[in-house]
Design a protein around this motif. Sequence first.
Motif, mmCIF file in Angstrom:
data_model
loop_
_atom_site.group_PDB
_atom_site.id
_atom_site.type_symbol
_atom_site.label_atom_id
_atom_site.label_comp_id
_atom_site.label_asym_id
_atom_site.label_seq_id
_atom_site.Cartn_x
_atom_site.Cartn_y
_atom_site.Cartn_z
ATOM 1 N N ASP A 13 0.571 -1.203 -0.031
ATOM 2 C CA ASP A 13 -0.019 0.021 -0.032
ATOM 3 C C ASP A 13 0.806 1.279 0.094
ATOM 4 N N HIS A 14 2.240 1.093 -0.317
ATOM 5 C CA HIS A 14 3.030 2.202 -0.394
ATOM 6 C C HIS A 14 2.755 3.331 -1.520
ATOM 7 N N ILE A 15 2.224 2.534 -2.427
ATOM 8 C CA ILE A 15 2.079 3.216 -3.735
ATOM 9 C C ILE A 15 0.395 2.859 -4.078
ATOM 10 N N PRO A 16 -0.505 3.925 -3.714
ATOM 11 C CA PRO A 16 -1.973 3.713 -4.046
ATOM 12 C C PRO A 16 -2.418 2.394 -5.041
ATOM 13 N N GLU A 17 -1.697 2.751 -6.121
ATOM 14 C CA GLU A 17 -2.158 2.048 -7.608
ATOM 15 C C GLU A 17 -1.886 0.582 -7.170
ATOM 16 N N LEU A 18 -0.652 0.300 -6.374
ATOM 17 C CA LEU A 18 -0.202 -1.193 -6.344
ATOM 18 C C LEU A 18 -1.014 -1.922 -5.475
ATOM 19 N N LYS A 19 -1.803 -1.454 -4.724
ATOM 20 C CA LYS A 19 -2.787 -1.994 -3.653
ATOM 21 C C LYS A 19 -3.699 -2.797 -4.591
ATOM 22 N N ASN A 20 -3.946 -2.428 -6.069
ATOM 23 C CA ASN A 20 -4.929 -3.177 -6.887
ATOM 24 C C ASN A 20 -4.196 -4.173 -7.913
ATOM 25 N N GLU A 65 8.149 0.180 -21.622
ATOM 26 C CA GLU A 65 7.232 1.255 -21.545
ATOM 27 C C GLU A 65 6.954 1.606 -20.137
ATOM 28 N N VAL A 66 6.693 3.023 -19.782
ATOM 29 C CA VAL A 66 6.441 3.397 -18.517
ATOM 30 C C VAL A 66 4.854 3.318 -18.199
ATOM 31 N N ASP A 67 4.778 2.890 -17.006
ATOM 32 C CA ASP A 67 3.133 2.791 -16.831
ATOM 33 C C ASP A 67 2.901 3.954 -16.340
ATOM 34 N N GLU A 68 1.981 5.176 -16.945
ATOM 35 C CA GLU A 68 1.850 6.231 -16.379
ATOM 36 C C GLU A 68 0.777 6.379 -15.157
ATOM 37 N N ASP A 69 0.161 5.508 -15.101
ATOM 38 C CA ASP A 69 -0.882 5.387 -14.024
ATOM 39 C C ASP A 69 -0.294 5.184 -12.642
ATOM 40 N N ILE A 70 0.641 4.206 -12.833
ATOM 41 C CA ILE A 70 1.441 3.703 -11.605
ATOM 42 C C ILE A 70 2.363 5.106 -11.356
ATOM 43 N N ALA A 71 2.779 5.842 -12.262
ATOM 44 C CA ALA A 71 3.734 6.744 -12.116
ATOM 45 C C ALA A 71 3.011 7.966 -11.287
ATOM 46 N N ALA A 72 1.754 8.373 -11.699
ATOM 47 C CA ALA A 72 1.109 9.482 -11.231
ATOM 48 C C ALA A 72 0.902 8.970 -9.834
ATOM 49 N N SER A 73 0.376 8.037 -9.745
ATOM 50 C CA SER A 73 0.207 7.538 -8.265
ATOM 51 C C SER A 73 1.113 7.639 -7.328
ATOM 52 N N GLU A 74 2.271 7.157 -7.833
ATOM 53 C CA GLU A 74 3.386 7.296 -6.965
ATOM 54 C C GLU A 74 3.895 8.690 -6.430
ATOM 55 N N LEU A 75 3.866 9.772 -7.826
ATOM 56 C CA LEU A 75 4.066 10.826 -7.702
ATOM 57 C C LEU A 75 3.264 11.648 -6.710
ATOM 58 N N LYS A 119 18.027 -8.734 -5.733
ATOM 59 C CA LYS A 119 17.380 -7.204 -5.471
ATOM 60 C C LYS A 119 15.890 -7.441 -5.579
ATOM 61 N N SER A 120 14.975 -6.922 -4.593
ATOM 62 C CA SER A 120 13.592 -6.997 -4.650
ATOM 63 C C SER A 120 13.027 -5.649 -5.085
ATOM 64 N N GLY A 121 11.661 -5.497 -5.019
ATOM 65 C CA GLY A 121 10.936 -4.452 -5.510
ATOM 66 C C GLY A 121 9.524 -4.524 -4.817
ATOM 67 N N ILE A 122 9.144 -3.523 -4.519
ATOM 68 C CA ILE A 122 7.541 -3.597 -3.878
ATOM 69 C C ILE A 122 6.347 -3.989 -4.930
#
Length: 314
Positions: free
Chosen positions: A71-78, A195-205, A302-305
């Motif tokens: 839940d660190h980045i709202p969009e990742l929760k989904n 490609e960049v996932d723009e929804d994830i980027a906007a959510s994190e930003l 290396k891990s990632g959230i």
Amino acid sequence: AGYRSTTPWSFSVTLRSGAAVATRTTLVTRERGRTIGSASMRDDGPMRSPLPDYLTEVLSVCSEGKGATSDHIPELKNADPDRFAISLVTAEGVTYSVGDDDTEFSIQSISKPFVYGLALEERGFERVLDAIGVEPSGEAFNEISLQRDTGRPLNPMINAGALTAHALVAENKTPEYRIRAIRDLLSSLAGRELEVDEDIAASELGASFRNVAIANLLRNYEIFPDDPDDIVAGYVGQCSVKVTTADLAMMAATLAGGGIQPRTGERIFSRSVVRQVLSVMATCGMYDAAGDWLSTVGIPAKSGISGGIIGILP
Ligand code: GLN
């Protein structure tokens, strides 16, 4: 190997082969140091690799759902927690893959070792080591782990060091310029256009308060000359590049092969850069669990959230 799961499982593979006409291969699966399975097979005549069966077994043993989406980045929760894959690529480019290995997800912190490598290639060891240390922090990825007197980030795997590595790729350039350079690098490593996932980027930003604070501290200590907001925007784009588990394994295989992309044959990193990247992955790649990981699994990782892990057997 690229490994994606929402559960913090670790695994290791031991492969022993006898050199004879008939080969006996034993594969041992260990989870947190405990043997959870082994398979031994004799290959007479035409060699059939035991790896696909073995990976399928590991996939089934490890797919019991534990853990949670971030839940660190709202969009990742989904994110769909049932997606799970394991891919293994040899330094020669032979691929073994099981599960949902073509599902895309954002690379997040798995981008950090590669961008550190790019900064070393672009700016040289002296400049990069001057700006970012190589000591494990023993703290979470987003802690303010800076050297007390200089403000230098302890290592390039935590956010403070990764923001600095991102900035070092190119000084005084736009976030778009650095995202493009990093996307090109990651694409060369994967062997396909990413490609960049723009929804994830906007959510994190929109939720980057902590990274903005860290970037401002770094700017205050003159670790980099750029605008801190620009650095965070670029770094968020870097973390939002979409990859599959199969891509990650191919990218990791470039490090296993001393910097040469196994499919295209392109030299992406020099040997000395690969050595440096693998060293910090071994000591710092798993943050405050780096010691536990190294003593139970034993390879740079290396891990990632977003749920991925890469590991390299150089
Ligand atoms: N983009 C995330 C962040 O910087 C990456 C963190 C991670 O994967 N550990 O907060």
